[in-house]
Scaffold this active site. Structure first.
Site, mmCIF file in Angstrom:
data_model
loop_
_atom_site.group_PDB
_atom_site.id
_atom_site.type_symbol
_atom_site.label_atom_id
_atom_site.label_comp_id
_atom_site.label_asym_id
_atom_site.label_seq_id
_atom_site.Cartn_x
_atom_site.Cartn_y
_atom_site.Cartn_z
ATOM 1 N N ASP A 246 -2.378 10.245 3.114
ATOM 2 C CA ASP A 246 -4.083 10.141 3.221
ATOM 3 C C ASP A 246 -4.676 11.333 4.908
ATOM 4 O O ASP A 246 -4.784 11.222 5.808
ATOM 5 C CB ASP A 246 -4.480 8.791 4.317
ATOM 6 C CG ASP A 246 -6.061 8.448 4.338
ATOM 7 O OD1 ASP A 246 -6.375 8.854 4.015
ATOM 8 O OD2 ASP A 246 -5.665 7.312 4.918
ATOM 9 N N LYS B 62 -10.301 13.504 7.886
ATOM 10 C CA LYS B 62 -9.906 12.870 9.604
ATOM 11 C C LYS B 62 -9.050 13.921 10.319
ATOM 12 O O LYS B 62 -9.171 15.221 9.556
ATOM 13 C CB LYS B 62 -8.052 11.784 9.620
ATOM 14 C CG LYS B 62 -8.014 11.121 8.568
ATOM 15 C CD LYS B 62 -6.570 11.021 9.213
ATOM 16 C CE LYS B 62 -6.506 9.210 8.350
ATOM 17 N NZ LYS B 62 -6.731 8.054 8.244
ATOM 18 N N ASP C 196 -12.602 7.263 4.072
ATOM 19 C CA ASP C 196 -10.917 7.136 4.711
ATOM 20 C C ASP C 196 -10.946 5.766 5.013
ATOM 21 O O ASP C 196 -9.598 5.117 5.461
ATOM 22 C CB ASP C 196 -11.465 7.088 5.831
ATOM 23 C CG ASP C 196 -9.658 7.826 7.044
ATOM 24 O OD1 ASP C 196 -8.740 8.073 6.499
ATOM 25 O OD2 ASP C 196 -9.835 7.701 8.206
ATOM 26 N N GLU D 231 -9.372 3.700 2.107
ATOM 27 C CA GLU D 231 -9.316 4.021 0.221
ATOM 28 C C GLU D 231 -7.795 2.898 0.274
ATOM 29 O O GLU D 231 -7.641 2.472 -0.784
ATOM 30 C CB GLU D 231 -8.179 5.294 -0.134
ATOM 31 C CG GLU D 231 -6.512 5.362 0.582
ATOM 32 C CD GLU D 231 -6.967 5.951 2.778
ATOM 33 O OE1 GLU D 231 -5.959 5.134 2.733
ATOM 34 O OE2 GLU D 231 -7.329 5.487 3.205
ATOM 35 N N ARG E 25 -7.597 -0.344 1.396
ATOM 36 C CA ARG E 25 -8.464 -1.362 0.292
ATOM 37 C C ARG E 25 -8.598 -1.292 -1.198
ATOM 38 O O ARG E 25 -8.244 -2.981 -2.018
ATOM 39 C CB ARG E 25 -9.155 -2.128 1.277
ATOM 40 C CG ARG E 25 -10.353 -1.638 1.278
ATOM 41 C CD ARG E 25 -11.059 -1.878 2.526
ATOM 42 N NE ARG E 25 -10.470 -1.160 3.653
ATOM 43 C CZ ARG E 25 -11.239 -1.405 4.762
ATOM 44 N NH1 ARG E 25 -12.206 -2.138 5.230
ATOM 45 N NH2 ARG E 25 -10.911 -0.804 6.204
ATOM 46 N N LYS F 128 1.041 -1.521 0.489
ATOM 47 C CA LYS F 128 -0.102 0.353 -0.251
ATOM 48 C C LYS F 128 0.904 1.414 0.512
ATOM 49 O O LYS F 128 1.593 1.321 0.589
ATOM 50 C CB LYS F 128 -1.150 -0.006 1.276
ATOM 51 C CG LYS F 128 -1.716 1.300 1.285
ATOM 52 C CD LYS F 128 -2.328 1.510 2.702
ATOM 53 C CE LYS F 128 -3.483 2.190 2.617
ATOM 54 N NZ LYS F 128 -3.735 2.664 4.566
ATOM 55 N N ASP G 58 1.273 6.331 5.990
ATOM 56 C CA ASP G 58 0.642 5.034 4.693
ATOM 57 C C ASP G 58 0.813 4.677 3.634
ATOM 58 O O ASP G 58 0.119 3.908 3.725
ATOM 59 C CB ASP G 58 -0.829 5.878 4.265
ATOM 60 C CG ASP G 58 -2.041 5.460 5.086
ATOM 61 O OD1 ASP G 58 -2.576 4.614 5.880
ATOM 62 O OD2 ASP G 58 -3.460 5.710 4.833
#
Length: 459
Positions: free
Chosen positions: A233, A240, A310, A312, A314, A228, A251
């Site tokens: 993010d 967030k 949020d 995202e 996956r 990933k 992230d």
């Protein structure tokens, strides 16, 4: 500078590692002067305790290092990293008290203790150096340490300097160093190449989303690593709060970890074919950002209802996992800083992983113990499949209720890959400094995977 062992010299200062229950024997082996000095200083062989014994001219004759009890050692790892930081500069050599896996861990700990992230500050003073111990695979340990340093550097770099373009540059540099090929699909080309969810997540950023595809090796079983690469993010339109956004430069920790693992594999010339897939995006906010309640069509054709922008990671992994499956690999491993639920379950120190293969799970558990890289198996609990099926689409990216968040995320990903599959839901961050692990980015699970690969792939 690369993390490296010192060249051997006869002037290297000997280090003797002493367990608590072997203290009396260790003291009896010293000279009368040395024993008197150790006694006067109250040396008790506590874990990490360090005592320098002076020579007649006042220089260091040797060093005693406490190794404590087995119960004390079980509560931490990389004890020799603290010793490396505590000793005066010089060249040292471990001459007694450790062997086998314990000696290898000590050598790796010493090298990792020399890691500093100094991109934005004055370089730190170098620590004491260690001669590679006898009977350890010194070159392998150095490869592992420097690959870990790569992972840490990538995670620690601020998002302003580590966007999708810079992550691509890091992958290209790695490919160039090891004779690998790399193909990159960028921006709107993601749509024409059928990576719709990678494009959707990254399209609101001023920094174009992309898919990095690195290949190395031409013989042996195929291992595909999927990382990933969400370089920052914001949470998207489900933005967030500031307290949750503060660490989001990490992230892309899954991407950083698979690049570090790829460096280990290529530098050690493992007899396999390697593919590394990294969806590199920034989850930003703009007028064209994707929205809650949108329904996306994935590369695999499965539809996904967006119930939280949020969630995202996956989404971008799903398209990459679908691609990974298309050339029938022998094993696919994904690594991602995917869910806060995993941290609630196992904390920041353990790497939770999911697999349907008991042999793979056993290999990883044994390797984790052997190389001091703790992992923990989690279940693909099939009764929870209903939680990711919203009815209006094939899949829900963020099931309501908050229960089993790491498991439902893993189940979501499993829908997109049919090859033998292992998923790691890592944290990628050391919240408080520990021996050989300063506060900041850290690799998780890569050393355990490296050690387990010969058994998982029959190398």
């Amino acid at each position: 500078m690369p993390l490296a062992f010192a060249e051997y010299t006869e002037a290297a200062i000997p280090i003797r590692v002493v367990e608590a229950d072997g203290l009396d024997d260790a003291l009896n082996r010293l000279s009368d002067q040395g024993r008197a000095w150790a006694t006067a200083q109250g040396f008790a062989a506590k874990l990490g305790e360090t005592l320098t014994l002076p020579d007649a001219d006042g220089t260091i004759a040797e060093v005693l290092v406490g190794y404590g009890t087995a119960a004390q050692r079980a509560r931490s790892r990389f004890h020799m990293g603290a010793v490396a930081k505590a000793l005066p500069q010089g060249i040292y050599q471990i001459v007694s008290g450790l062997q086998g896996a314990d000696l290898e861990e000590a050598a790796l700990a010493w090298l990792l203790a020399g890691y500093t992230f100094d991109q934005y500050v004055k370089p730190a003073t170098p620590i004491a150096q260690l001669v590679a111990p006898d009977d350890v695979a010194a070159s392998r340990i150095a490869v592992i340490a420097n690959a870990e340093a790569l992972t840490r550097d990538l995670i620690n770099t601020t998002a302003s300097d580590m966007g999708p373009d810079e992550l691509e540059h890091a992958a290209r540099s790695l490919a160039s160093d090891h004779g690998a090929s790399i193909n990159v699909t960028t921006g709107d080309d993601l749509l024409s190449s059928n990576f719709p969810m990678i494009h959707t997540v990254g399209r609101a950023s001023t920094r174009a989303p992309r898919l990095l595809d690195l290949r190395w090796g031409d013989a042996g079983p195929q291992l595909t690593l999927v990382g990933k690469g969400v370089c920052f993010d914001t949470g998207g339109l489900n933005i967030k709060p500031g307290s949750s956004m503060g660490l989001m430069k990490k992230d892309m920790g899954g991407a950083a970890t698979v690049l570090g693992l790829a460096q280990m594999i290529m530098a050690l010339n493992l007899p396999l074919r390697l593919r590394v897939l990294i969806p590199a995006v920034e989850n930003g906010i703009d007028g064209n950002a994707y929205r809650p309640q949108d329904i996306l069509i994935s590369r695999k054709g499965l539809t996904v209802e967006i119930n939280n922008t949020d969630a995202e990671g996956r989404l971008v992994l799903a398209d990459a996992l679908t691609l990974s499956d298309e050339d029938d690999p022998d094993l696919v491993i994904s690594m991602a800083t995917l869910t806060g639920a995993a941290r609630v379950a196992v904390g920041p120190d353990l790497s939770p992983f999911y697999t349907d293969n008991d042999d793979h799970a056993a290999a990883l558990a044994a390797s984790a113990q052997a190389v001091a890289d703790p992992v923990w198996r989690m279940p693909f609990h099939e009764p929870y499949e209903v939680m990711i099926e919203p009815g209006i689409a094939d899949l829900d990216n963020a099931p309501k209720g908050g229960f089993a968040g790491s498991i439902t995320a893993a189940l979501f990903l499993r829908r997109f890959v049919e090859s033998p599959y292992i998923h790691f839901d890592i944290y990628g961050w050391q919240p408080t400094a520990a021996p050989s692990r300063p506060k900041g980015g850290v690799g998780m699970g890569a050393r355990a995977i490296l050690d387990a690969l010969p058994r998982m792939l029959n190398l």
